[in-house]
Each structure stands twice: as structure tokens, then as C-alpha cells.
Design an enzyme around this catalytic site. Structure first.
Site, PDB file in Angstrom:
ATOM      1  N   HIS A 292      23.457  32.779  28.545  1.00  0.00           N
ATOM      2  CA  HIS A 292      23.453  32.035  29.815  1.00  0.00           C
ATOM      3  C   HIS A 292      22.257  31.086  29.881  1.00  0.00           C
ATOM      4  CE1 HIS A 292      26.828  34.058  31.756  1.00  0.00           C
ATOM      5  NE2 HIS A 292      26.366  35.217  31.278  1.00  0.00           N
ATOM      6  N   TRP A 346      21.420  41.379  31.061  1.00  0.00           N
ATOM      7  CA  TRP A 346      21.170  40.039  30.505  1.00  0.00           C
ATOM      8  C   TRP A 346      19.781  39.971  29.874  1.00  0.00           C
ATOM      9  CZ3 TRP A 346      23.198  39.310  35.815  1.00  0.00           C
ATOM     10  CH2 TRP A 346      24.590  39.116  35.814  1.00  0.00           C
ATOM     11  N   GLN A 460      44.154  30.716  41.954  1.00  0.00           N
ATOM     12  CA  GLN A 460      43.099  31.026  42.915  1.00  0.00           C
ATOM     13  C   GLN A 460      43.129  32.509  43.241  1.00  0.00           C
ATOM     14  OE1 GLN A 460      40.794  28.805  44.218  1.00  0.00           O
ATOM     15  NE2 GLN A 460      39.799  30.623  45.029  1.00  0.00           N
ATOM     16  N   TYR A 461      42.079  33.231  42.881  1.00  0.00           N
ATOM     17  CA  TYR A 461      41.977  34.663  43.161  1.00  0.00           C
ATOM     18  C   TYR A 461      41.128  34.841  44.420  1.00  0.00           C
ATOM     19  CZ  TYR A 461      43.676  35.280  38.408  1.00  0.00           C
ATOM     20  OH  TYR A 461      44.428  35.227  37.264  1.00  0.00           O
TER      21      TYR A 461
END
Length: 612
Positions: A292, A346, A460-461
Site C-alpha cells: 500500500h 500491514w 454497487q454493494y
């Protein structure tokens, strides 16, 4: 009361003695016919049949019925079975008699229920017939005043049913399936809705808050996939970037699609005819610049990773088109908390800034163990070093402007202002960015920006892990306070996003209207061309003897007037005035007029061909 002799023998030895003074029984009982005895024993209510069938359910098996079967009973008449059965049940205990009585009643309950159901249905059908007959007689009474009322009502009912069935069959042939608009409620209620209507059920048109220039709204990238251009995807945590990244490698119509193998996350996205990638993302090149990586890391890392093995003089002049996805800060924050609660850390993120990662003093950890699994929301919000706070602003801004992660370089208020302005500027100059809450609009803007179409539409959730978290107003206000920079950035991004969408839609409608007008002009010119050709051919076939009879001193007059009338009246030859038609009849034209007509026609045809 004394038992009969054969009943006493059937029950076996007993201590019962005959009453005093009773006449002695004869040793030779009265003979009955065998047929009468079998009939008496085979009656449904007789004791012999019940005993032969075995003891009923719930009755103890110790009840000795074999002796009753060994010696068949003989009865005088049909009433003898009942006379014998009553003393036999009187000898049983009271509890067993009650149970046998209940069982007999249960056996009769099934047949009784079936009989009641049959008679009830028959009565219901009869009543319904009378009710329908009365209703139809009331409604169609004047029409059935002659003849039998019931017969005419039945015939009329049959006719209506047949008409309805015929109409249904015809409708199925005319409008098969659900394609017929007459069968849809939308045809009667409202027109077809806009397929790009806002996913949050709000209106597609909105009142803008920021003033953007035409250059900020018009985002059309001349992306050459066969050249050296590269799309770089900046993936912010918990913004729906994983779904969008899969769309980039699996759902785009390309000349050479990405090769994705089963069981592998990364896909091979090569340019047509080259062994070089056109996409720098998690699912194509992996986390080549760290897990990321943010804007600061990508801008310094991507060129080195892509062209690291080449000499600086041999590196091509690439265009790096950065794209990203943003999300509502409160929903993103709750989603990251749930993700950390399940064990995500992360730790592999490098956070490289100005050539070095931050120290432990500059970026302390919020937890002491291996992960932060199971942490409550209050503990997650109380950590002052939590990178989830204002994560979107931090990942989109240039951290070198504020001294990276060293908070002592400038005051906090000034630092926040610089970070926010940097994030807004980078986001505005990105090639593309989308919003998680507007999936269809995100797809539309990406397709218009890069001139690349997706195979299947985005979904679209509305139900996510963040939406399942129930928080009160106080906690929501605190989350908004912790992410106040992200709230400001998202408001800016949403306004810019919707203005870009509205601008692109209006531009598309104008382009469609312009093409439609050009098509009408072309058809109109084609019609005039064919009309002039037919007119010139008709005038060339006039006999030459009419030339000496009707000389015309001004041959261009007959051609100029019809041409002007056709041009002004939309090319309709029947809309010419009567004077023009009369002059054409009086002076049909000469050879000199034919030459001028052909010249005028050829000039107009040449102009039409030039326009085409």
C-alpha cells in the site's frame, strides 16, 4: 349375571360359579349353522376380528388372545356379539378399558375426518354454485329475462372464461416473455430511469460547491497501450481498491487481455506485441514499491522499478497516469478497524519518505504484541499514532513538503493545511479517481477518460462490514473529528467527481445531437442531389422543336427559382408556388438552359461531396 358356557370356556378356568338356583346348562348346546357363526364372527365390531388382528396399539402384549382364537365363538344372532363383548370388557381393568376405548375412537377418527372433508367440499361447491348463480343473475338479470336463468348465466360465464383465455394466448404470441412494455408497470407509472442514477438514491443533478475550470472537468487521456504509457494504481486501504484492481486485470476489453492463472493473484498484462506491462498495480506487478505505497513512495519508486535496468539515456519518455479510489471517511475508518480487529497489521508497509523509512520515535506502534486483533473501537480511536486517522490525505499528499513523519518540523495546524492542499492538488491532477459509493459512475468516467470499455458493469454493494457496525451519534462525531482532513478531502473529491460526471454526460448528449443533425443534413443533401439529377434528365429529353416555338431570353430564371424554393422549404418539390409551376409549363426550357442547369447541379453536387 352369569356368563354363557362358551364364553367361560374361552376365558379359561375361572373361579366364577353359577348363581344359586339357576337351571343347569345342557351338555349339548344348540347347533347353529356354520355360515351364521362365521358371519357373526367376521363383523367389524366383533371381538374375534379384533383379537385376530392382534392387540391394538398401546395394549399390553400380555393380554392372552390365543385362547379366543383357538375356539371360535358361536352366536345365536347378530346381537350375540354385543352381548358377549360387554361382559368381556367388564372383566378388564379400568385403565386398560379406557385405553382400548380411546384407541377404537382413534381408529374411527380417520374415516370420520375423510367423510367430513368430502361432505364439506361438496357443500362448499354447492354453496359457491348458488352464490355465483345469484350474482350473475343479479348482474345479467336483464339480459337473461327470457329462458332459463341458470342456463344462460352458465353460458355467459363460460363465454367470459373462454374470452379471457383467448386474450392471454394472443398476448403471449404478441408479447412473449417480459419484453412487452404493456406488461410492465413502468410503462404506466414512470419512464425508464437513468442507468447512471446515483447509487445512494439521490438525484443525479446536484448543486456544486466548488468552481472548477473546463480543464479540471474534462479528463480525456490519450493512453497508448501499444506505446510506453503506464497506468499506476494507488491503492488506499479499505476503499474498495481490491475490487477495482480485479476489474482492471479481468474485466477490460483489450486486444491482448491479461493472462490470469487459477490460484495466482498476479496476472500478466503485457502490451500487444511486447513483453512489457502497461499496468502497475497489486494484481499485475505486485507490491513492488511496498505494501500500500502512498503518493510519495510511488512517484519516486515507479520510474526506478520500471526502467531500473536501462540506462538513463535509453529510457523512454513515459506518461505515468495515476489513478485511485476514495471512500467515505467514516465507513472507511470502521472498515479498517474491523480489518485490524481480525488480525491485519500491514507491517510490510515501508513508509519510505525522502529516501528513508521513519524511525520508531517518529512513527510509534499502537500495540505491543504481534497484532492488534480483538481491540475494541474505543482503544482503536484512543491511539494518537494510529495511521488510520486521515489516512486518505496522508497517502495522497507529498510528505516531503512537511518533513515526512517528523512532527517537529512545523506546527500541527500549518502541517495539516499543507497536507490537505497537497492532497487536493494531486487528486485534481490525477488522470482518474473514483468513489466507492458510486460504482457505475466510476466505471463510466474511467471508460470516457481512457477510452477503454469494461466487459461487465460494476456492482454497487450497499451492505459491507462497516455498515454492519452500529454506532451512536457521539461515536460518529468523534470519528469525523479524528478524520477531519479526510472529511474535507472527500467533500472536495465528491464535488469534483460529480461535476466531471455531469460535464461528460452533457458533452456526450451534445455529441449525439450533433451527429443526429449531421445525419439529417446529409439525408437532405442526398435528397436534393437526386431531385436535381432527375430534373436535369427530364429537361434534356424535351424535343428540339419546342426550342423555336417558345424562346426564353433568361434561361437561368427557371432554374434559380426552384432551387431557392427547395432550399428554403426543406427540399420538398411539391411545395413550390403556383407561379413557378405555371412558368415552368409556359417555358419548359431550352438547350442553353439545360447547360446552365447541369452546371448549377454539378456545382451543388460538388459542394455536397466536399461536405461529406
Amino acid at each position: 349375571m352369569a356368563l354363557p358356557a362358551f364364553a367361560a370356556r374361552a376365558l379359561g378356568p375361572t373361579t366364577l360359579q353359577p348363581e344359586q338356583g339357576a337351571p343347569a346348562r345342557t351338555t349339548c348346546p344348540r347347533r347353529h349353522s356354520r355360515v351364521e357363526a362365521e358371519l357373526a364372527a367376521s363383523r367389524p365390531g366383533s371381538l374375534a376380528v379384533s383379537v385376530r388382528a392382534g392387540p391394538p396399539r398401546g395394549v399390553s402384549h400380555r393380554f392372552n388372545s390365543q385362547q379366543l382364537l383357538d375356539k371360535p365363538l358361536k352366536a345365536k344372532s347378530s346381537s350375540l356379539a354385543g352381548a358377549v363383548r360387554a361382559p368381556l370388557f367388564a372383566l378388564l381393568p379400568r385403565g386398560r378399558r379406557r385405553r382400548m376405548h380411546d384407541l377404537r375412537r382413534r381408529w374411527d377418527l380417520g374415516s370420520l375426518g375423510r367423510a367430513l372433508l368430502t361432505r364439506g367440499l361438496a357443500a362448499l361447491g354447492h354453496s359457491l354454485k348458488h352464490v355465483l348463480g345469484a350474482v350473475f343473475s343479479k348482474i345479467f338479470g336483464p339480459l337473461a329475462s327470457v329462458g332459463n336463468m341458470d342456463e344462460k348465466s352458465n353460458k355467459l360465464l363460460l363465454a367470459l372464461v373462454m374470452l379471457f383465455l383467448f386474450a392471454v394466448i394472443v398476448l403471449q404470441y404478441v408479447c412473449p416473455g417480459t419484453e412487452c412494455q404493456l406488461l410492465r408497470l413502468q410503462a404506466f407509472s414512470s419512464p425508464v430511469p437513468d442507468p447512471y442514477r446515483s447509487e445512494d438514491e439521490s438525484s443525479a443533478r446536484f448543486v456544486p460547491r466548488y468552481n472548477f475550470s473546463r480543464g479540471d472537468l474534462l479528463r480525456q487521456v490519450d493512453f497508448d497501450i501499444k506505446g510506453d504509457d503506464l497506468i499506476v494504481f494507488l491503492h488506499i486501504q479499505k476503499t474498495g481498491g481490491t475490487t477495482f484492481g480485479r476489474h482492471l486485470v479481468r474485466n477490460i476489453q483489450l486486444e491482448q487481455p491479461c493472462e490470469c492463472r487459477v490460484g495466482q493473484k498476479k496476472c500478466t498484462c503485457h502490451r500487444p506485441g511486447k513483453r512489457e506491462t502497461w499496468l502497475f498495480s497489486r494484481f499485475s506487478t505486485g507490491w513492488s514499491c511496498g505494501l500500500h505505497a502512498d503518493w510519495t513512495e510511488l512517484t519516486s519508486c515507479v520510474p526506478a522499478v520500471v526502467d531500473g535496468k536501462r540506462d538513463a539515456r535509453l529510457r523512454p519518455s513515459r506518461n505515468f497516469h495515476y489513478i485511485t479510489i476514495l471512500r467515505d471517511p467514516v465507513s472507511r475508518y470502521l472498515s479498517e478497524w474491523r480489518h485490524v480487529q481480525r488480525g491485519a497489521t500491514w507491517k510490510a508497509s515501508l513508509h519510505v519518505c525522502d529516501g528513508r523509512p521513519p524511525t520508531s520515535e517518529e512513527l510509534p506502534s499502537c500495540y505491543a504484541g504481534d497484532d492488534w486483533s480483538g481491540c475494541p473501537l474505543k482503544e482503536f480511536m484512543d491511539c494518537p499514532y494510529n495511521l488510520a486517522n486521515n489516512r486518505q490525505v496522508r497517502m495522497l499528499s507529498d510528505l516531503t513538503l512537511v518533513g515526512c513523519y517528523n512532527l517537529s518540523v512545523m506546527p500541527e495546524k500549518q502541517r495539516n493545511k499543507v497536507l490537505l492542499e497537497s492532497a487536493k492538488s494531486n487528486l485534481k491532477h490525477m488522470a482518474f479517481f473514483g468513489l466507492t459509493e458510486f460504482q457505475r459512475k466510476t466505471q463510466y468516467l474511467f471508460e470516457k477518460t481512457f477510452n477503454m470499455n469494461f466487459i461487465s458493469p460494476f456492482t454497487q454493494y450497499n451492505t459491507t462490514r462497516a455498515s454492519s457496525v452500529e454506532i451512536n451519534e457521539e461515536i460518529q462525531k468523534r470519528i469525523e473529528g479524528l478524520n477531519f482532513l479526510d472529511m474535507e478531502l472527500y467533500s472536495f473529491a465528491k464535488d469534483l467527481f460529480l461535476q466531471r460526471y455531469q460535464f461528460m454526460r452533457q458533452k456526450e448528449h451534445q455529441e449525439t445531437r450533433r451527429k443526429r443533425q449531421e445525419q439529417r443534413k446529409f439525408l437532405k443533401g442526398r435528397f436534393l442531389q437526386l431531385h436535381f439529377q432527375s430534373q436535369s434528365q427530364g429537361q434534356s429529353q424535351i424535343p428540339s422543336q419546342n426550342l423555336s416555338q417558345n424562346p426564353n431570353p433568361n434561361p437561368n430564371q427557371n432554374l434559380t427559382q426552384p432551387l431557392l424554393q427547395n432550399l428554403t422549404q426543406g427540399g420538398n418539390p411539391n411545395a413550390r408556388p403556383k407561379e413557378t409551376r405555371a412558368s415552368e409549363k409556359q417555358s419548359p426550357g431550352q438547350e442553353q438552359g439545360d447547360s446552365h442547369s447541369s452546371n448549377g447541379t454539378s456545382d451543388y453536387i460538388g459542394s455536397v461531396e466536399t461536405w461529406r
